[in-house]
Design an enzyme around this catalytic site. Structure first.
Site, PDB file in Angstrom:
ATOM      1  N   ASP A 150      45.710   4.090   8.221  1.00 53.30           N
ATOM      2  CA  ASP A 150      45.081   4.870   7.112  1.00 53.30           C
ATOM      3  C   ASP A 150      44.336   6.164   7.711  1.00 53.30           C
ATOM      4  O   ASP A 150      43.372   6.685   6.813  1.00 53.30           O
ATOM      5  CB  ASP A 150      43.771   3.928   6.265  1.00 53.30           C
ATOM      6  N   LYS A 183      48.000  10.240   7.930  1.00 56.01           N
ATOM      7  CA  LYS A 183      49.113  10.633   8.559  1.00 56.01           C
ATOM      8  C   LYS A 183      50.300  11.351   7.784  1.00 56.01           C
ATOM      9  O   LYS A 183      51.042  12.284   8.021  1.00 56.01           O
ATOM     10  CB  LYS A 183      49.849   9.533   9.501  1.00 56.01           C
ATOM     11  N   GLY A 187      51.085   2.434   3.978  1.00 58.54           N
ATOM     12  CA  GLY A 187      51.031   3.015   2.465  1.00 58.54           C
ATOM     13  C   GLY A 187      50.818   4.608   2.713  1.00 58.54           C
ATOM     14  O   GLY A 187      49.710   4.783   3.209  1.00 58.54           O
ATOM     15  N   HIS A 188      51.634   5.498   2.651  1.00 63.17           N
ATOM     16  CA  HIS A 188      51.416   6.685   2.929  1.00 63.17           C
ATOM     17  C   HIS A 188      51.520   7.511   1.814  1.00 63.17           C
ATOM     18  O   HIS A 188      52.417   7.380   1.043  1.00 63.17           O
ATOM     19  CB  HIS A 188      52.667   7.446   3.936  1.00 63.17           C
ATOM     20  N   GLN A 214      50.772   2.358  10.632  1.00 64.02           N
ATOM     21  CA  GLN A 214      49.394   1.986  11.223  1.00 64.02           C
ATOM     22  C   GLN A 214      48.969   2.958  12.352  1.00 64.02           C
ATOM     23  O   GLN A 214      48.983   4.165  12.210  1.00 64.02           O
ATOM     24  CB  GLN A 214      49.665   0.533  11.550  1.00 64.02           C
TER      25      GLN A 214
HETATM   26  P1  IMP Z   1      49.985  -7.093   8.646  1.00 62.39           P
HETATM   27  O1  IMP Z   1      50.501  -5.721   9.316  1.00 62.39           O
HETATM   28  O2  IMP Z   1      50.284  -7.300   7.376  1.00 62.39           O
HETATM   29  O3  IMP Z   1      50.596  -8.134   9.238  1.00 62.39           O
HETATM   30  O4  IMP Z   1      48.533  -6.882   8.733  1.00 62.39           O
HETATM   31  C1  IMP Z   1      47.809  -7.342  10.127  1.00 62.39           C
HETATM   32  C2  IMP Z   1      46.621  -6.484  10.188  1.00 62.39           C
HETATM   33  O5  IMP Z   1      47.023  -4.995  10.145  1.00 62.39           O
HETATM   34  C3  IMP Z   1      45.680  -6.563   9.096  1.00 62.39           C
HETATM   35  O6  IMP Z   1      44.458  -6.456   9.258  1.00 62.39           O
HETATM   36  C4  IMP Z   1      46.076  -5.325   7.978  1.00 62.39           C
HETATM   37  O7  IMP Z   1      44.977  -5.115   7.291  1.00 62.39           O
HETATM   38  C5  IMP Z   1      46.309  -4.297   9.052  1.00 62.39           C
HETATM   39  N1  IMP Z   1      47.263  -3.400   8.755  1.00 62.39           N
HETATM   40  C6  IMP Z   1      48.635  -3.467   8.341  1.00 62.39           C
HETATM   41  N2  IMP Z   1      49.130  -2.336   7.792  1.00 62.39           N
HETATM   42  C7  IMP Z   1      48.141  -1.483   7.847  1.00 62.39           C
HETATM   43  C8  IMP Z   1      48.072  -0.063   7.325  1.00 62.39           C
HETATM   44  O8  IMP Z   1      49.047   0.520   7.073  1.00 62.39           O
HETATM   45  N3  IMP Z   1      46.815   0.486   7.341  1.00 62.39           N
HETATM   46  C9  IMP Z   1      45.745  -0.132   7.722  1.00 62.39           C
HETATM   47  N4  IMP Z   1      45.669  -1.568   8.226  1.00 62.39           N
HETATM   48  C10 IMP Z   1      47.174  -1.971   8.019  1.00 62.39           C
END
Ligand code: IMP
Length: 440
Positions: free
Chosen positions: A13, A16, A40-41, A227
């Site tokens: 977040d 980017k 989510g961009h 991420q």
């Molecule tokens: P997952 O990718 O859904 O398996 O989540 C694993 C961890 O990564 C969790 O703590 C999510 O909140 C975090 N996470 C996954 N994608 C994002 C992102 O795009 N932004 C921020 N945190 C993320």
């Protein structure tokens, strides 16, 4: 060819998408190479807001080719929604959006499994995933036997494969569900995925071959990480991470493009820190300052709407991810959010079990015990959303930026002071324009 890569240096977040959108004017191809609909961009252009999950932010620039490469996991219903919303706004996507036939598909059983794990593990051990089936899909990719790739969707034996995997998955999920009924209707899934396959077919191709051809041409490529580096499966705050290599090390594996083609790594960090979901976060501000940052920065997840945890800038963490990604330049985002604080803190080291350390612990339990050691700098009260040049910023904001440059060990090239494309200071050279000594 020339290649630039954009990497998040914190827990995701970092805005980017805005930077990718800004830089697409200078490139021919944008490549997304890991993650999936967990990302989510958000890109804001004038009064238009684009929320993208899989599709690279380069899609908003009509002259750019956008590739979703092999390392991404794709949720067909979500990507089709993204495609539709772009088409509805008049974008032409044919020949501009290519999806790898090697990318893995997030299937309904992955989402059920993600939900079951999430509800089975409570309290501090809960990863707090986005529930988008990301971990289970990558797990099946590594496990191979039950994996489904995008190319499989358009192969003749697809229905048979779905039925076979669904039959194997159902008892596994039922054993995890402990009495809760699990539904996997193979006929319904075959019908649903046959329809997706027809809609996605025009976009599916061998992107690895395509990229290997492109790198031998005179083209400019931009790689868009999803991420952040601290969520990297190997080098992040394991197990509170995502399931892909979201730091700089993931670019080549996910895209198929060798590192030797990438000549610039840009690391993106917020001017403070945020984290969504569980896991250690040494500089977290569970108080009114954190709440002020959350409200001003609209720190709620693009994908899940969850409030983000907010905290001070952690220079130990960002120095670590700067080194991990071989970062050449920094983009410091959301500086405007910090207006209105009498003082700002930057974490410069930790105290771990009574000792001062200046490295980022690799073990989540150690990181949880790490107490931040802060340096305090004076804040500024002026709103800075209209700043377009470095000289438009208050002296204390420049001091803050200079200290971040020093502590992270990398020059800042971009500063963002608001969500719009225009709210960016580019080609920053802090040392050239300031003779003011840094505050302490
Ligand atoms: P997952 O990718 O859904 O398996 O989540 C694993 C961890 O990564 C969790 O703590 C999510 O909140 C975090 N996470 C996954 N994608 C994002 C992102 O795009 N932004 C921020 N945190 C993320």
């Amino acid at each position: 060819m020339s290649g630039t890569c954009i990497i998040g240096l914190q827990w995701g977040d970092e805005a980017k998408g805005k930077l990718v959108d800004l830089l697409t004017k200078q490139v021919d191809v944008v490549v997304r190479y890991q993650g999936g609909a967990n990302a989510g961009h958000t890109v804001v252009v004038g009064d238009q807001v684009y929320k993208l999950h899989h599709i690279p932010s380069g899609i908003i620039n009509e002259n750019v080719l956008n590739i979703v490469a092999a390392g991404v996991v794709i949720h067909p219903a979500t990507i089709l929604k993204e495609i539709q919303s772009l088409v509805d706004r008049g974008f032409r996507l044919e020949d501009r959006l290519i999806l790898s036939d090697r990318a893995h598909v997030v299937m309904p059983w992955h989402i059920i499994e993600d939900q079951l794990w999430n509800s089975a593990i409570s309290g501090e051990k809960n990863i707090g995933t986005t529930l988008r089936g990301i971990g289970p899909c990558y797990r099946d990719k590594v496990g191979r036997s039950y994996a489904v790739r995008l190319g499989d969707l358009v192969r003749p034996n697809f229905a048979e494969r779905i039925r076979e995997i669904a039959a194997a998955k159902l008892p596994l999920l039922e054993s995890m569900a402990q009495g809760i009924s699990v539904e996997l209707n193979a006929d319904a899934m075959v019908a649903e995925f046959t329809a997706y396959a027809e809609q996605l077919r025009p976009y599916i191709a061998d992107t690895t071959r395509m990229l290997l051809d492109i790198v031998e041409q005179d083209k400019k490529l931009l790689f868009e990480g999803a991420q952040g580096s601290l969520l990297d499966i190997d080098h992040g705050t394991f197990p509170f991470v995502t399931s892909s290599n979201s730091s700089g090390v993931g670019v080549s594996a996910g895209s198929g493009v060798a590192f030797k083609w990438i000549d610039k790594m840009i690391g993106v960090a917020k001017s403070y820190s945020t984290r969504v979901g569980g896991g250690p976060f040494p500089t977290e501000l569970d108080n009114e300052i954190g709440e002020k940052i959350r409200q001003k920065g609209k720190e709620f997840g693009t994908t899940t709407g969850r409030p983000r945890r907010c905290g001070w800038f952690d220079a130990v963490a960002v120095r670590y991810t700067r080194r991990l990604g071989g970062i050449d330049k920094l983009a410091l985002m959301m500086l405007d959010v910090l207006s209105g604080h009498p003082e700002l803190k930057i974490c410069v080291a930790y105290e771990l079990d009574g000792k001062r350390i200046d490295y980022f612990p690799g073990d989540a339990d150690e990181l949880k015990r790490a107490i931040p050691i802060y340096e305090t700098l004076p804040g500024w009260h002026e709103e800075i959303t209209t700043a377009r040049e470095i000289t438009d910023l208050p002296a204390n904001a420049i001091r803050y930026l200079l200290r971040i440059e020093e502590l992270v060990g990398c020059p800042i090239e971009f500063i963002s002071v608001g969500p719009d494309r225009a709210q960016t200071i580019t080609s920053v050279s802090l040392t050239d324009c300031v003779s003011t000594p840094v505050g302490s």
